[in-house]
Design a protein around this motif. Structure first.
Motif, PDB file in Angstrom:
ATOM      1  N   VAL A  15     -28.594-154.443-104.141  1.00  0.00           N
ATOM      2  CA  VAL A  15     -26.932-154.528-103.533  1.00  0.00           C
ATOM      3  C   VAL A  15     -27.026-153.480-102.422  1.00  0.00           C
ATOM      4  CG1 VAL A  15     -24.741-153.886-104.259  1.00  0.00           C
ATOM      5  CG2 VAL A  15     -26.350-155.016-106.137  1.00  0.00           C
ATOM      6  N   ARG A  23     -20.514-150.610-104.347  1.00  0.00           N
ATOM      7  CA  ARG A  23     -22.047-150.722-104.562  1.00  0.00           C
ATOM      8  C   ARG A  23     -22.478-150.465-106.072  1.00  0.00           C
ATOM      9  NH1 ARG A  23     -23.492-147.358-101.216  1.00  0.00           N
ATOM     10  NH2 ARG A  23     -24.296-145.760-102.389  1.00  0.00           N
ATOM     11  N   HIS A  24     -21.917-149.315-106.475  1.00  0.00           N
ATOM     12  CA  HIS A  24     -22.092-148.925-108.155  1.00  0.00           C
ATOM     13  C   HIS A  24     -21.476-149.945-108.908  1.00  0.00           C
ATOM     14  CE1 HIS A  24     -23.827-145.685-106.430  1.00  0.00           C
ATOM     15  NE2 HIS A  24     -22.944-144.788-106.531  1.00  0.00           N
ATOM     16  N   ALA A  27     -23.552-153.046-109.151  1.00  0.00           N
ATOM     17  CA  ALA A  27     -24.746-152.853-109.811  1.00  0.00           C
ATOM     18  C   ALA A  27     -24.564-152.889-111.500  1.00  0.00           C
ATOM     19  CB  ALA A  27     -25.313-151.478-109.319  1.00  0.00           C
ATOM     20  N   GLU A  41     -30.108-150.172-105.224  1.00  0.00           N
ATOM     21  CA  GLU A  41     -28.981-149.942-104.111  1.00  0.00           C
ATOM     22  C   GLU A  41     -29.279-149.556-102.815  1.00  0.00           C
ATOM     23  OE1 GLU A  41     -25.771-147.992-106.216  1.00  0.00           O
ATOM     24  OE2 GLU A  41     -26.350-148.582-108.052  1.00  0.00           O
TER      25      GLU A  41
END
Length: 217
Positions: A15, A23-24, A27, A41
């Motif tokens: 990602v 982003r988190h 994920a 990431e």
């Protein structure tokens, strides 16, 4: 005597997004639905390229189109070159049909608006990993030339079946087998569909079909 085998590493998804929360979040959604797949990431294109080159076992890449260190098609092209045959799905806040079409015509296997629901992400990943192309339906107000989309209503039910299977990444032979017809018949259907929609190839056809709401379901 059995020798110890080297540990096997699970397939992974990368990602790349410079907004940490986004982003988190991506994920976490991937891990929730695919617990056996590792998720890497990266916050920049440069970091993403390093991870992609070192991971070596990527199944897919989710790539933000507007990274701080690289925005637009050049960065996307660099990422696709780095990962080779690994499919790249663009994740972007831009929802206009021109941007989406440019990305997919450049080689991206999917385009996911950042406002999409979690189940849409999982569906897009499943489709792309199966060899298909994912693109969202675009509101009519965002489509520059509405004519091709209106023509979809003139397609026969069999032609719509062909399109649906095409969106799922099926080859002509696989479509023919699924519909119980000859492969040559599928080629005739595709030529007819392309003429009606005024598209140049299968990728362009997949874009138009996705924008018009034809899904692989």
């Amino acid at each position: 005597m059995l020798h110890n085998q080297p540990p096997t590493h699970p397939d992974a998804i990368l990602v790349v997004d410079d907004h940490a929360l986004v982003r988190h979040g991506l994920a976490l959604v991937i891990k929730a639905n695919r617990p056996d797949i590792a998720v890497h990431e990266a916050g920049t294109l440069a970091e993403g390229l390093r991870v992609a080159r070192s991971a070596g076992n990527l199944s897919a890449v989710l790539y933000d189109l507007t990274l701080a260190d690289s925005s637009g098609l050049p960065g996307l092209t660099a990422m696709m070159k780095a990962v080779g045959r690994t499919p790249v799905i663009v994740v972007s806040g831009q929802t206009d049909s021109n941007t989406m079409s440019q990305c997919i015509m450049a080689g991206a296997r999917g385009y996911l608006p950042k406002g999409s629901q979690a189940d849409v992400l999982d569906h897009a990943l499943a489709l792309v990993l199966a060899g298909g192309i994912y693109a969202p339906a675009i509101p009519a107000s965002n489509v520059g030339d509405p004519q091709p989309y209106a023509i979809l209503g003139e397609l026969t039910s069999r032609q719509r079946d062909v399109l649906r299977l095409l969106m799922a990444g099926r080859s002509n032979k696989e479509i023919a087998r699924a519909l119980g017809v000859l492969e040559g018949t599928i080629k005739v259907h595709l030529r007819s569909i392309m003429m009606k929609l005024k598209v140049r190839n299968r990728t362009h056809l997949a874009i138009v079909a996705a924008q018009a709401g034809v899904s692989a379901d």
